[in-house]
Design an enzyme around this catalytic site. Sequence first.
Site, PDB file in Angstrom:
ATOM      1  CB  CYS A   1      -0.915  -0.122   0.901  1.00 37.03           C
ATOM      2  SG  CYS A   1      -0.223   0.396   2.986  1.00 37.03           S
TER       3      CYS A   1
ATOM      4  CG  ASP B   1       0.130   2.937   4.440  1.00 33.13           C
ATOM      5  OD1 ASP B   1      -0.057   3.449   3.992  1.00 33.13           O
ATOM      6  OD2 ASP B   1      -0.823   2.123   5.499  1.00 33.13           O
TER       7      ASP B   1
ATOM      8  CB  CYS C   1      -4.032   5.467   4.466  1.00 35.78           C
ATOM      9  SG  CYS C   1      -4.423   4.455   5.538  1.00 35.78           S
TER      10      CYS C   1
ATOM     11  CB  CYS D   1      -2.893   0.461   9.404  1.00 33.14           C
ATOM     12  SG  CYS D   1      -3.029   1.789   7.786  1.00 33.14           S
TER      13      CYS D   1
END
Length: 173
Positions: A66, A68, A93, A136
Amino acid sequence: MLRLAAKRLLQGGRLGSHEAQSPAVLSLPRFYHERVVDHYDNPRNVGSFDKHDPTVGTGLVGAPACGDVMKLQIKVDDSTGKIVDACFKTFGCGSAIASSSVATEWVKGKQMEEVLTIKNTEIAKHLSLPPVKLHCSMLAEDAIKAAIKDYQAKQTKSNGSTGATPVEKAANA
């Protein structure tokens, strides 16, 4: 006329078109939980410490899928082993930023052994993260462990010892 236009819009149709949109095209908006929004709008402990400071441990982790990237740093009181401060910098995000922010709040004032018990599931539950955002909270847990491991490596290097401490054993478990 206005009533007919409103009816078509509510049913997924378009103005000027008599055909309805396919249900596959319709989507509901996704909303973040208020805690995620709070930590995103008002992140706690943003910043960085000197990575060369022997009392600072730095964890840098990322999720290639993603994009991150999370850097979490802890400052440890050498005499007590207590984490006296923490900060983070995250590129990602809202859920990644919120997870980092929560992680820094949770580690402050705790012993390193205690911090190692923080699990991504606890962070995800606290923030009410949907399954698609669980990575996350996993990054936050990994960043905590990486920061502690970095701090311990610095201590081992400065002390010249090679034996694993109880905290190192717990971090590697």
